[in-house]
Scaffold this motif. Structure first.
Motif, mmCIF file in Angstrom:
data_model
loop_
_atom_site.group_PDB
_atom_site.id
_atom_site.type_symbol
_atom_site.label_atom_id
_atom_site.label_comp_id
_atom_site.label_asym_id
_atom_site.label_seq_id
_atom_site.Cartn_x
_atom_site.Cartn_y
_atom_site.Cartn_z
ATOM 1 N N ALA A 72 57.908 65.356 36.939
ATOM 2 C CA ALA A 72 56.691 65.906 36.530
ATOM 3 C C ALA A 72 56.357 68.197 36.098
ATOM 4 C CB ALA A 72 55.750 66.859 38.473
ATOM 5 N N LEU A 73 57.946 67.898 36.231
ATOM 6 C CA LEU A 73 57.631 69.091 34.746
ATOM 7 C C LEU A 73 57.164 68.899 33.840
ATOM 8 C CD1 LEU A 73 60.646 71.113 36.740
ATOM 9 C CD2 LEU A 73 58.371 72.061 36.062
ATOM 10 N N LEU B 164 52.198 72.026 39.611
ATOM 11 C CA LEU B 164 53.100 71.087 40.491
ATOM 12 C C LEU B 164 52.438 72.015 41.643
ATOM 13 C CD1 LEU B 164 56.626 72.439 39.720
ATOM 14 C CD2 LEU B 164 55.882 70.437 39.441
ATOM 15 N N ALA C 132 60.533 65.622 40.758
ATOM 16 C CA ALA C 132 60.019 67.303 40.453
ATOM 17 C C ALA C 132 60.058 67.461 38.940
ATOM 18 C CB ALA C 132 60.474 67.449 41.204
ATOM 19 N N TYR D 92 53.465 76.682 35.966
ATOM 20 C CA TYR D 92 54.130 76.121 35.803
ATOM 21 C C TYR D 92 53.767 75.622 37.320
ATOM 22 C CZ TYR D 92 55.893 74.237 31.580
ATOM 23 O OH TYR D 92 55.971 74.095 30.264
ATOM 24 N N TRP E 86 50.146 73.585 31.689
ATOM 25 C CA TRP E 86 49.904 74.516 32.967
ATOM 26 C C TRP E 86 49.270 76.214 32.293
ATOM 27 C CZ3 TRP E 86 52.129 78.721 29.000
ATOM 28 C CH2 TRP E 86 52.076 78.291 28.718
ATOM 29 N N PHE F 85 53.969 69.620 44.820
ATOM 30 C CA PHE F 85 54.977 70.231 44.802
ATOM 31 C C PHE F 85 55.181 71.172 45.637
ATOM 32 C CE2 PHE F 85 55.116 66.420 41.660
ATOM 33 C CZ PHE F 85 56.057 65.924 42.041
#
Length: 384
Positions: A365-366, A331, A362, A327, A375, A336
């Motif tokens: 995006a997660l 990111l 953010a 992750y 991921w 990020f």
């Protein structure tokens, strides 16, 4: 929002890394330019035009950010050096030789504490079940053989913030002293460490203090100024330019200074301290607390597990999510800027210049990284 003070924020992406390295203020760049111009123009005469007194000036800028008296502040290359200076001033040869700490502390602190076992220190490292500060175990361990209780004000793997006054009370009831590492809280919120009873304060400038690498600081309560450190140097002498071979300590905590002051590092640090004082730590903490609450709530709504306390009164400025390395790697690939730590997860540090829209980006995006399983494409490595 002061965003125009940070060139980094002009680049594409979202900077969420103030918990590991705060972005450089423009004022820091100007301070370095001032240093080079002064050195170029004045040479050795620069020492008589402010350089030699710079540590005392910078101490006056830092002191309000810690809630301590400036006379008790000395500067060191890093926090390890500051801790070593404290330990070098203690006498472990008597029956009071125990140091109590926990397994939560940053490794560098533990290394320093254990290094003094050969001088008679008995270091007791308490376990921390589930990664929470073990209050009951600390209270039971601190007794009349304890000389020092060493702890962090907030922890890098959980963002859990500790009640400094309560820690000081535990130490003082047993006749011990409290050494507090404030690396994770200085620059995040208003601090009143002298009033809360802390005896030694250590930390550095890399994170929210916006003062870059290469500088650590130490504050010593005036009660202990007469205890001479073994780590000494000419800059801590009462008459440094007398070049006396016999040690005569300077007044106050200046005696903890060792070698020649690191002028460029001090000037950069001063720029960060002054910017934070201009913004005001009450405003800084109000903004960070609000955004952290929004971030944590949004993360939980997405089904992610938050690491550490949810109550703002028990947190510092880092948002930590229990997520795999991939992750953080993804990111960062998407712009990020954050990091990942073993035993913690994905860490994101907010500051007074962070936008609410950036928090929303953010979180979005997660969610996309989870849903797309992006991921999983990343092998564990270094996300710093």
């Amino acid at each position: 929002m002061y965003r125009d003070h940070f060139p980094q924020l002009e680049s594409p992406g979202v900077y969420l890394a103030s918990h590991t390295l705060g972005p450089m203020p423009r004022e820091a760049e100007a301070a370095l330019s001032q240093y080079t111009q002064t050195w170029k123009a004045r040479g050795v005469r620069a020492w008589a035009e402010g350089w030699w007194d710079l540590p005392r000036q910078v101490a006056r800028d830092l002191a309000p950010l810690l809630g301590v008296s400036p006379e008790g502040i000395s500067f060191h290359p890093h926090t390890s050096g500051a801790v070593a200076a404290v330990l070098s001033s203690l006498d472990f040869s008597s029956g009071r030789n125990k140091i109590v700490t926990t397994e939560l502390e940053f490794p560098s602190i533990g290394y320093q504490l254990r290094a003094w076992e050969k001088y008679g220190a008995q270091v007791v490292v308490l376990p921390a079940p589930e990664g929470c500060f073990p209050w009951e175990a600390v209270e039971n361990a601190v007794d009349n053989s304890t000389l020092l209780l060493a702890a962090c004000h907030a922890y890098f793997k959980s963002s859990e913030r500790i009640d400094a006054a309560r820690l000081a009370a535990i130490a003082h009831r047993a006749g011990a002293r409290l050494l507090l590492d404030v690396y994770q809280t200085a620059g995040v919120m208003p601090l009143e460490l002298e009033a809360e009873g802390v005896d030694y304060v250590v930390g550095g400038g890399v994170k929210w203090l916006l003062s870059g690498p290469g500088i650590g600081y130490l504050w010593v309560r005036p009660t202990y100024w007469d205890e001479l450190p073994h780590l000494v140097g000419w800059a801590g002498h009462a008459r440094p330019f007398a070049f006396d071979l016999d040690w005569a300590p300077a007044d106050g905590a200046v005696r903890y200074h060792t070698g020649t002051p690191n002028i460029p590092v001090l000037l950069v640090a001063q720029a960060g301290y002054r910017l934070l004082r201009e913004v005001g730590l009450a405003k800084v903490w109000s903004h960070i607390r609000h955004l952290a609450g929004r971030f944590l709530q949004g993360a939980e709504e997405l089904g992610f597990r938050v690491v550490g306390p949810r109550n703002p009164a028990s947190r510092s400025g880092t948002v930590i999510l229990d997520l795999p390395y991939g992750y953080a790697a993804e990111l960062n690939a998407q712009g990020f800027v954050c990091d990942w730590r073993t035993g913690a997860g994905v860490r994101m540090g907010l500051h007074f210049f962070t936008l609410e829209s950036e928090v929303a980006q953010a979180l979005e995006a997660l969610a996309k990284i989870r849903d797309s399983k992006a991921w999983e494409a990343h092998q564990p490595g270094a996300v710093t």
